[in-house]
Write an enzyme that holds these catalytic residues in place. Structure first.
Site, mmCIF file in Angstrom:
data_model
loop_
_atom_site.group_PDB
_atom_site.id
_atom_site.type_symbol
_atom_site.label_atom_id
_atom_site.label_comp_id
_atom_site.label_asym_id
_atom_site.label_seq_id
_atom_site.Cartn_x
_atom_site.Cartn_y
_atom_site.Cartn_z
ATOM 1 N N TYR A 99 23.122 -44.952 -45.089
ATOM 2 C CA TYR A 99 23.663 -46.038 -44.005
ATOM 3 C C TYR A 99 24.811 -46.705 -45.101
ATOM 4 O O TYR A 99 24.712 -47.411 -45.978
ATOM 5 C CB TYR A 99 22.571 -47.231 -43.933
ATOM 6 C CG TYR A 99 23.135 -48.284 -43.213
ATOM 7 C CD1 TYR A 99 23.281 -48.260 -41.989
ATOM 8 C CD2 TYR A 99 23.230 -49.624 -43.988
ATOM 9 C CE1 TYR A 99 23.905 -49.679 -41.145
ATOM 10 C CE2 TYR A 99 23.363 -50.707 -43.433
ATOM 11 C CZ TYR A 99 24.046 -50.635 -41.981
ATOM 12 O OH TYR A 99 24.262 -52.010 -41.557
ATOM 13 N N TYR A 120 27.536 -44.290 -33.978
ATOM 14 C CA TYR A 120 26.709 -45.030 -34.952
ATOM 15 C C TYR A 120 25.217 -45.404 -34.729
ATOM 16 O O TYR A 120 25.018 -45.462 -33.433
ATOM 17 C CB TYR A 120 27.649 -46.484 -34.873
ATOM 18 C CG TYR A 120 27.305 -47.444 -35.985
ATOM 19 C CD1 TYR A 120 28.111 -47.464 -37.121
ATOM 20 C CD2 TYR A 120 26.010 -48.287 -36.055
ATOM 21 C CE1 TYR A 120 27.958 -48.383 -38.027
ATOM 22 C CE2 TYR A 120 26.077 -49.160 -36.972
ATOM 23 C CZ TYR A 120 26.751 -49.056 -38.277
ATOM 24 O OH TYR A 120 26.518 -50.122 -39.140
#
Length: 389
Positions: free
Chosen positions: A341, A297
């Site tokens: 995102y 991430y």
């Protein structure tokens, strides 16, 4: 307690379908429509229909309720529906929840989804503008008056301490940005397709909150992503090679807050990810050397370095050199810095593609992928593998 022993979930469920909308800065449609498009695409990819679905999992932050998605997508009765808290930290936990439901017989086919207009609608990067009184908000109340209003400002505190402790410069973070953008440049689905960057580009980008520059911060994206989970046995009869869930874990550390855990003994690591790492290694029986691809991430570059260190891929303070040396194929879709995102859900999809052998940046022989969810918050992680891994 499971935090001290292996669990029995591994190998009992698999991801069999992935689907997404296009990734854009202005989708021109509702978040519900994005969710339904992604869900239907994932079911088509799995060779299943809406009628096969009896479970749905999403994020507490998602604006499209499970029953509304079910109705709009043409599903029937649901026997399982669940939501995970803490923003991007929920990503891998949605798959864990789906796997738990499948393994226990509560549901047969569960779809995990996340959809938002994060650029054209609500922009997380704009920071805290209004918040209802909550116990969780109390922690933020200690930081907001001093100007720590945005995710970048919260991360910058830890990033600055990391550089100071290990005698590094902000160039250390640039290696992550360059790596992600190199992969995004070869990914037609990525927003930054055909737009690689150099360390010089990173160093020339404007400050957001020192020591974070613009190119250390992820995008703001409109889009949707969904994945389909079913039993490992059923997965073998479906058209796509399954990505077996070898291990799944959630983690929250001591003195955990939501991105403002500044009162811990140190700021140079991610204790919540250490909880996840220990459980993934313990349950899978694997070690860092067994991982072929890392999908970590990357809402902010410093936390990618800290994750590599928490998982034991390298020593503390050594992750920048580890990334610079390409010691582990990293974020082969371009990550949230380069592709989109989507609160980490697009990273799970890339991990599945690597297992299938269909990534645009395919790593030859990839049999095991590590995926992580949001950092700085209570988080989650997955190890996915081939049917024979």
């Amino acid at each position: 307690m499971s935090v001290r022993r292996a669990d029995s979930l591994g190998g009992r469920a698999a991801i069999v379908g992935i689907g997404a909308t296009e990734f854009s800065k202005d989708s021109g449609r509702s978040e519900l429509k994005l969710a339904v498009e992604a869900v239907r695409a994932a079911l088509d990819d799995a060779g299943l229909t809406p009628a096969d679905v009896d479970g749905l999992v999403t994020f507490t932050m998602d604006t499209s309720p499970e029953i509304t998605v079910a109705q709009a997508a043409g599903m029937g009765e649901l026997s399982f529906f669940s939501r995970i808290h803490y923003g991007g930290g929920a990503a891998c936990a949605t798959v864990q929840q789906a796997a738990l439901a499948v393994a226990s017989g509560v549901a047969d086919v569960v779809v995990c989804y996340r959809a938002f207009n994060e650029r054209s609608g609500r922009r997380f990067g704009s920071g805290v503008q209004h918040r209802e009184p909550t116990a969780e908000g109390t922690a933020l109340g200690w930081n907001l008056p001093f100007g720590l209003l945005t995710p970048a400002s919260w991360v910058a505190m830890a990033a600055q301490r990391y550089l100071h402790t290990y005698n590094l410069t902000p160039e250390a973070f640039g290696h992550v940005a360059v790596t992600d953008r190199r992969h995004a440049a070869r990914n037609p689905a990525a927003y930054f397709y055909e737009k690689p960057i150099t360390l010089a580009d990173h160093a020339a980008s404007r400050w957001i909150v020192e020591p974070l520059r613009l190119l250390d911060c992820c995008q703001e994206t409109d889009g949707g992503q969904a994945v389909v989970v079913t039993s490992a046995e059923r997965a073998r009869d479906l058209p796509r090679p399954p990505a077996v869930i070898i291990a799944a874990a959630q983690g929250a550390g001591r003195a955990q807050e939501q991105m403002t855990s500044f009162y811990r003994d140190g700021l140079t690591g991610l204790p919540e990810m250490d909880v996840v790492a220990r459980q993934l290694w313990r349950t899978s029986g694997l070690a860092p050397a067994d991982i072929d691809v890392g999908i970590l991430y990357d809402h902010f570059t410093p936390f990618v370095l800290m994750q590599l260190e928490e998982f034991g891929f390298c020593g503390v303070g050594e992750a920048a050199d580890f990334v610079a040396d390409d010691a582990l194929p990293l974020n082969t879709h371009g990550g949230q810095l380069g592709e989109a995102y989507l609160h980490g859900m697009n990273g799970i999809a890339e991990a599945v593609r690597q297992i299938r052998g269909t990534s645009v940046n395919q790593i030859p022989g990839a049999a095991r992928t590590l995926v992580t969810a949001g950092t700085g918050v209570p988080t989650s992680g997955l190890i996915l593998g081939t049917d024979g891994a």
